[in-house]
Motif scaffolding. Structure first.
Motif, PDB file in Angstrom:
ATOM      1  N   ARG A 230       0.839  -1.209   0.000  1.00  0.00           N
ATOM      2  CA  ARG A 230       0.000   0.000   0.000  1.00  0.00           C
ATOM      3  C   ARG A 230       0.870   1.255   0.000  1.00  0.00           C
ATOM      4  NH1 ARG A 230      -2.471   3.428   4.209  1.00  0.00           N
ATOM      5  NH2 ARG A 230      -0.989   2.500   5.632  1.00  0.00           N
ATOM      6  N   THR A 231       1.869   1.273   0.888  1.00  0.00           N
ATOM      7  CA  THR A 231       2.761   2.428   0.948  1.00  0.00           C
ATOM      8  C   THR A 231       3.442   2.656  -0.396  1.00  0.00           C
ATOM      9  OG1 THR A 231       3.203   1.734   3.201  1.00  0.00           O
ATOM     10  CG2 THR A 231       4.594   3.479   2.323  1.00  0.00           C
ATOM     11  N   GLY A 232       3.894   1.552  -1.008  1.00  0.00           N
ATOM     12  CA  GLY A 232       4.581   1.663  -2.297  1.00  0.00           C
ATOM     13  C   GLY A 232       3.680   2.254  -3.361  1.00  0.00           C
ATOM     14  N   ILE A 233       2.449   1.764  -3.424  1.00  0.00           N
ATOM     15  CA  ILE A 233       1.515   2.263  -4.442  1.00  0.00           C
ATOM     16  C   ILE A 233       1.204   3.736  -4.188  1.00  0.00           C
ATOM     17  CG2 ILE A 233      -0.843   2.081  -5.329  1.00  0.00           C
ATOM     18  CD1 ILE A 233      -0.681  -0.934  -4.799  1.00  0.00           C
ATOM     19  N   GLN A 234       1.005   4.074  -2.903  1.00  0.00           N
ATOM     20  CA  GLN A 234       0.644   5.462  -2.600  1.00  0.00           C
ATOM     21  C   GLN A 234       1.811   6.421  -2.773  1.00  0.00           C
ATOM     22  OE1 GLN A 234      -1.136   5.023   1.268  1.00  0.00           O
ATOM     23  NE2 GLN A 234      -3.167   4.716   0.404  1.00  0.00           N
ATOM     24  N   ALA A 235       3.036   5.879  -2.817  1.00  0.00           N
ATOM     25  CA  ALA A 235       4.190   6.754  -3.007  1.00  0.00           C
ATOM     26  C   ALA A 235       4.332   7.187  -4.470  1.00  0.00           C
ATOM     27  CB  ALA A 235       5.464   6.051  -2.552  1.00  0.00           C
ATOM     28  N   LEU A 236       3.624   6.517  -5.372  1.00  0.00           N
ATOM     29  CA  LEU A 236       3.753   6.866  -6.792  1.00  0.00           C
ATOM     30  C   LEU A 236       2.966   8.143  -7.083  1.00  0.00           C
ATOM     31  CD1 LEU A 236       3.173   3.307  -8.279  1.00  0.00           C
ATOM     32  CD2 LEU A 236       5.344   4.453  -7.869  1.00  0.00           C
ATOM     33  N   PRO A 237       3.465   8.946  -8.055  1.00  0.00           N
ATOM     34  CA  PRO A 237       2.718  10.156  -8.411  1.00  0.00           C
ATOM     35  C   PRO A 237       1.320   9.772  -8.902  1.00  0.00           C
ATOM     36  CG  PRO A 237       4.846  10.063  -9.542  1.00  0.00           C
ATOM     37  CD  PRO A 237       4.660   8.753  -8.867  1.00  0.00           C
ATOM     38  N   ARG A 238       0.312  10.563  -8.511  1.00  0.00           N
ATOM     39  CA  ARG A 238      -1.057  10.228  -8.903  1.00  0.00           C
ATOM     40  C   ARG A 238      -1.244  10.265 -10.411  1.00  0.00           C
ATOM     41  NH1 ARG A 238      -4.644   9.128  -5.797  1.00  0.00           N
ATOM     42  NH2 ARG A 238      -6.361   9.610  -7.188  1.00  0.00           N
ATOM     43  N   GLY A 239      -0.393  11.047 -11.066  1.00  0.00           N
ATOM     44  CA  GLY A 239      -0.493  11.148 -12.512  1.00  0.00           C
ATOM     45  C   GLY A 239      -0.283   9.823 -13.231  1.00  0.00           C
ATOM     46  N   GLN A 240       0.425   8.891 -12.601  1.00  0.00           N
ATOM     47  CA  GLN A 240       0.649   7.601 -13.243  1.00  0.00           C
ATOM     48  C   GLN A 240      -0.663   6.871 -13.463  1.00  0.00           C
ATOM     49  OE1 GLN A 240       3.816   5.802 -14.101  1.00  0.00           O
ATOM     50  NE2 GLN A 240       4.209   7.974 -14.340  1.00  0.00           N
TER      51      GLN A 240
END
Lengths: 248, 221, 244
Positions: free
Chosen positions: A131-141
């Motif tokens: 979850r942390t990993g996914i949320q660390a990605l820019p939302r634009g992705q």
């Protein structure tokens, strides 16, 4: 101090055939690895699924995953193990219960319990990392994936997860190492993994310092080896020009 | 399932809970003290001290807590005899406290170290410019700030230790879990007592982690 | 091609779009400008349903977005979009960035997709970088790749959401050149941008937004030609932007 140091003790016969005390340690290490690897496969698959659920735009799915994490994180591992080993078999339908209690050897039933227990316990931790990993990605992705016409499952599989996993290799590594260490609780339900064998050897030979020193060394070496392995994995999947968010 | 037998057993279970809480408190206090010492050593310019502390931390972080508990249970009486020359009876409680304290120190050390490193370098410079010694800087300026920052993490680690104290089952100490297990066995209702124990651990840990989360939010502002 | 009809959007109580209506016909280039927070980025994201809206409708190439039966992924695959922060996929090589959606969304073969991707990469002048990863390119180069990635899907219309505002000044022109070329080739484009030079050069129409409303919607000549006929807010905005 009347302690007889004897580092040769590991090569002495246990009195059973050709077996030496060293063989006990080898057998114990074998069980430790078998428990940890099987548990890790469950943890990784289930944890990834739960981690995804916690990030999807659906309150119910995210809520279920959150409940799972809170329950499995806030009950001690040993209590969970006892529940799996002593309670759950009694709740199974009768044929299964009989199979578990009578047909399986004690080692096998203990093995199954501890693998399920560690798998589900560690899944809650893996879930939080994913979850942390996914949320660390820019939302634009996510937006870019949508804009190209991908469906949500494809976005996760091809765009978000490959990046998220690269970010979380260091914390995942430490969970991977933890499952090896945590597998020692199996000794408390009678599985003869490394710690149980160590205790037994210490009691049989009265050379407890040697026995525990060897066990420590084995755990230490295992730890270092796995850490190096994960470093290699990290290097192998590193993307040129991209500095991992969690990197040093 | 019949949970009615639990009510009369509560006083005994409470005693077990007291043992659990004592183990946790002593482990946390000793662990934080030793851990802070280790952290300061790890960050010191003395290579020998830094390496010593690093070895300690790496060593304890790579072995299972259960191994430490079991080993110390055997080893502590032995070592005491070697030191004092006579048989000093120590119970499982003492050996477990020593095990928790030494094991957790490795984890607390890493938390404290990260906390110290998160304080801007300029603070040390400013304190030294005022004429403080290195020790004074640490004690009066850096550590108070660092502890404020890492309180949530220290508390989280304490909740983990609260759960991990259940491992003293391995050496037969009557903590909360063991009290519940043995009473359940005697009465012949092991499942009910086990489930009750699980619920209590869950409630305490969950409530505590909610409080920590709230504290974290307040400290962040 | 795009028909925006009385669109309203709220974030909770906060109104972001208020009664927005406009049309973009085939081959037309429309520039949307306005102060920050005016809702222009939100509006363009509504066009391919990246942002939901609560009232009104948007019809793209005959397909209504308000219709719950609309297959949004399919619609989006025919609408190209370029983002402010490029949003290339950093774990994939440039070639893979150009081909992944062609293969997985459009179902093209790998060879066909690669050929198409490389041809477009050549068009934006970056063929030599095909094997690199996004993190190894400059911002301007990444944005050109992002344009090529969108074009590889054979879009019927291209949306640009402030494509140059995250770039260092010296890289703005290389991206604008690609966009100008695209406009001159007859691509239907809707661009949110502050680049008034670009607007003067290729835009057919200019839309000015403020506080969630479309304040001005007129031909380029009118927008830049007769300032006295423009609204007070548009004049202020232009004065700030054009004084350099």
């Amino acid at each position: 101090m009347n302690y007889n140091w004897d580092w040769g003790v590991f090569f002495r016969s246990t009195g059973i055939g050709e077996e030496t005390y060293l063989d006990w340690f080898v057998a114990g290490l074998g069980w430790t690895i078998a428990v940890a690897l099987a548990g890790w496969i469950i943890a990784l698959l289930l944890g990834t699924l739960l981690g995804i659920l916690r990030t999807v735009p659906n309150r119910w799915l995210a809520g279920i995953a959150t409940c799972y994490v809170e329950i499995f994180r806030n009950v001690p591992l040993l209590v969970q193990l006892f529940l799996w080993y002593f309670l759950v078999p009694d709740l199974l339908p009768e044929p299964l219960e009989l199979w578990f209690k009578q047909d399986l050897s004690p080692a096998t039933s203990a093995y199954l319990s501890v693998v399920v227990c560690l798998g589900l316990f560690t899944a809650a931790r893996v879930c939080e990392q994913v979850r942390t990993g996914i949320q660390a990605l820019p939302r634009g992705q996510l937006a870019a994936g949508h804009a190209l016409g991908f469906r949500l499952p494809q976005i996760y599989k091809d765009i978000l997860l490959p990046q998220a996993f690269r970010i979380i290799i260091p914390p995942l590594t430490s969970e991977f190492l933890n499952i090896f260490k945590n597998s020692s609780v199996a000794s408390l339900i009678g599985l003869m993994e490394l710690l149980a064998q160590t205790k037994q050897a210490a009691e049989f030979t009265a050379n407890l310092f040697e026995a525990f020193t060897l066990a420590t060394l084995i755990y230490f070496t295992l730890n270092m080896g796995l850490m190096l392995l994960m470093r290699l994995v990290e290097k192998k999947v590193a993307v040129p020009g991209l500095i991992a968010v969690g990197g040093k | 399932m019949d949970f009615s037998a639990i009510l009369p057993a509560l006083p005994g279970l409470w005693e077990g809970m007291l043992t659990t809480l004592q183990l946790m408190l002593l482990g946390v206090l000793g662990g934080v003290l030793l851990g802070t010492l280790l952290a300061v050593m790890r960050l010191s310019h003395n290579r020998l001290l830094a390496n010593l502390a690093a070895t300690y931390v790496n060593y304890f972080r790579s072995i299972p807590l259960l191994l430490v508990i079991t080993w110390f249970y055997f080893a502590v009486p032995f070592l005491l005899r070697a030191i004092t020359g006579e048989d000093t009876p120590v119970g499982a409680f003492t050996s477990c406290v020593v095990a928790f304290l030494m094991f957790e120190a490795a984890y607390f050390c890493e938390i404290v170290r990260a906390g110290i490193q998160s304080i801007p370098k300029g603070q040390m410079g400013a304190a030294q410019a005022l004429g403080m010694t290195h020790g004074q800087c640490m004690r009066l300026i850096i550590l108070p700030q660092a502890f404020r920052k890492m309180t949530p993490l220290l508390l989280q680690q304490s909740i983990i230790l609260f759960q991990d104290t259940s491992l003293v089952y391995a050496v037969g100490l009557m903590d909360f879990l063991n009290a519940a297990r043995s009473r359940g066995d005697i009465i012949g209702q092991p499942h009910e007592f086990l489930i009750f124990a699980g619920l209590v651990y869950f409630t305490v840990s969950f409530a505590a982690s909610l409080l920590v989360k709230r504290l974290q939010k307040r400290l962040a502002v | 091609m795009i028909s925006i009809q009385n669109v309203y959007k709220w974030y909770g109580d906060f109104q972001v779009l208020s009664n927005c209506s406009t049309e973009v016909s085939k081959g037309e280039v429309v520039v949307v400008c306005g102060p920050s927070g005016s809702g222009k980025s939100t509006l363009i994201k509504c066009v391919n349903a990246l942002e939901p809206f609560q009232r009104g409708d948007i019809v793209v190439d005959g397909i209504s977005l308000a219709d719950p039966k609309t297959n949004l992924p399919k619609l989006r695959s025919r609408v190209g979009m370029v983002f402010q922060h490029f949003e290339l996929f950093p774990h994939l090589s440039i070639t893979e960035n150009l081909t992944i959606a062609q293969i997985k969304v459009l179902g093209r073969g790998k060879d066909e997709a690669t050929e198409k991707g490389l041809a477009l990469l050549e068009r934006v002048g970056l063929k030599a970088h095909a094997h690199k990863y996004p993190g190894q390119l400059s911002g301007g180069q990444q944005q050109r790749v992002a344009i090529a990635r969108a074009l590889a899907m054979d879009p019927v219309v291209m949306l640009f959401d402030e494509p140059t505002s995250a770039l260092d000044p010296e890289m703005v022109n290389e991206v604008l050149d690609v966009m100008v070329q695209l406009a001159q080739e007859g691509m239907t484009m809707m661009c949110v941008t502050h680049e008034m030079g670009f607007a003067r050069k290729v835009a057919d129409r200019v839309i000015f937004m403020d506080q969630g409303q479309i304040v001005e919607d007129c031909a380029k000549e009118a927008f830049f030609g007769d300032l006295s006929a423009r609204s007070e807010r548009a004049r202020q905005f232009l004065a700030k932007i054009l004084q350099h």
